[in-house]
Design an enzyme around this catalytic site. Structure first.
Site: not given
Ligand code: SAM
Length: 214
Positions: A60-61
């Site tokens: 997940i960024s």
């Protein structure tokens, strides 16, 4: 600190202080419960200033990167947006807060299923999901006002530019498999205008118009 306070701190220290200005983006990041999009054992770290593992070798960024990429799209509320690389679905939720309809493609079935489950549970109804190789875009649903690629690409694919509406924006990290530059690409007639935003590190975009599997 409760989750709401953690989000407030995240917005203030990680986003506003680094120059994110779009109030709608900041509001969406205040609202979306990022801790639902990370594996349960990492939920305490959900609002930390970095990417987190979501399994299958994917991430997940970082919140700042999600905000910056979203700000680059310049969403006002009526847009149709294509996202390539659903991952956890967090970026998808932020986009769904800001545009009319989101089309999202993920190549890893288990990630797509989990993202779809959490987004449905949170009540999002304006997202259409697809499994497979997003490097070919989604021709049947094109043209798009915005396309966001959340994995590192080898180049700015003409296939994706082709699926943008006039004046549409493609946000894409471009470089090697290991490091990239974030580009905002605006379609202007039969040419494109490119702006280079920042250095970044994304997992590779794997597919026909991306990198090979290994
Ligand atoms: N924005 C996501 C989030 O908030 O969780 C982060 C996505 S992660 C950095 C990149 C995702 O792109 C991974 O889930 C990966 O499987 C996916 N991906 C890579 N190549 C793809 C392709 N050709 N088509 C669709 N998804 C792809």
């Amino acid at each position: 600190m409760n989750w709401r306070e953690q989000r407030e701190q995240m917005v203030k220290h990680q986003l506003v202080l680094r120059g994110i200005k779009d109030q709608r983006v900041l509001e969406a990041m205040r609202k979306v419960p990022r801790h639902f999009f990370v594996p349960e054992k990492l939920s305490e770290s959900a609002y930390h200033d970095g990417p987190l593992s979501i399994g299958e070798g994917q991430t997940i960024s970082q919140p700042y990167m999600v905000a910056l990429m979203t700000e680059c799209l310049g969403l006002k509320g009526g847009e149709k947006v294509l996202e390539i690389g659903t991952g956890s679905g967090y970026q998808t939720a932020v986009l769904a807060e800001l545009a009319e309809h989101i089309y999202t493609i993920e190549r890893i079935p288990i990630l797509l299923k989990k993202a779809q489950q959490v987004l449905t549970r949170l009540g999002y109804t304006t997202i259409t999901f697809k499994g497979g190789d997003g490097t070919c875009g989604w021709e049947e649903e094109s043209p798009f006002d915005g396309i966001i690629v959340t994995a590192g690409a080898p180049d700015i694919s003409p296939v994706l530019v082709e699926q943008l509406d006039e004046g549409g924006v493609l946000v894409i990290p471009v470089g090697t498999r290991f490091s990239q530059s974030l580009f905002k690409v605006t379609k202007k007639g039969d040419r494109i205008e490119k702006e280079n935003y920042t250095l970044c590190v994304f997992v590779p975009l794997i597919g026909m118009h991306g990198w090979k599997e290994n």
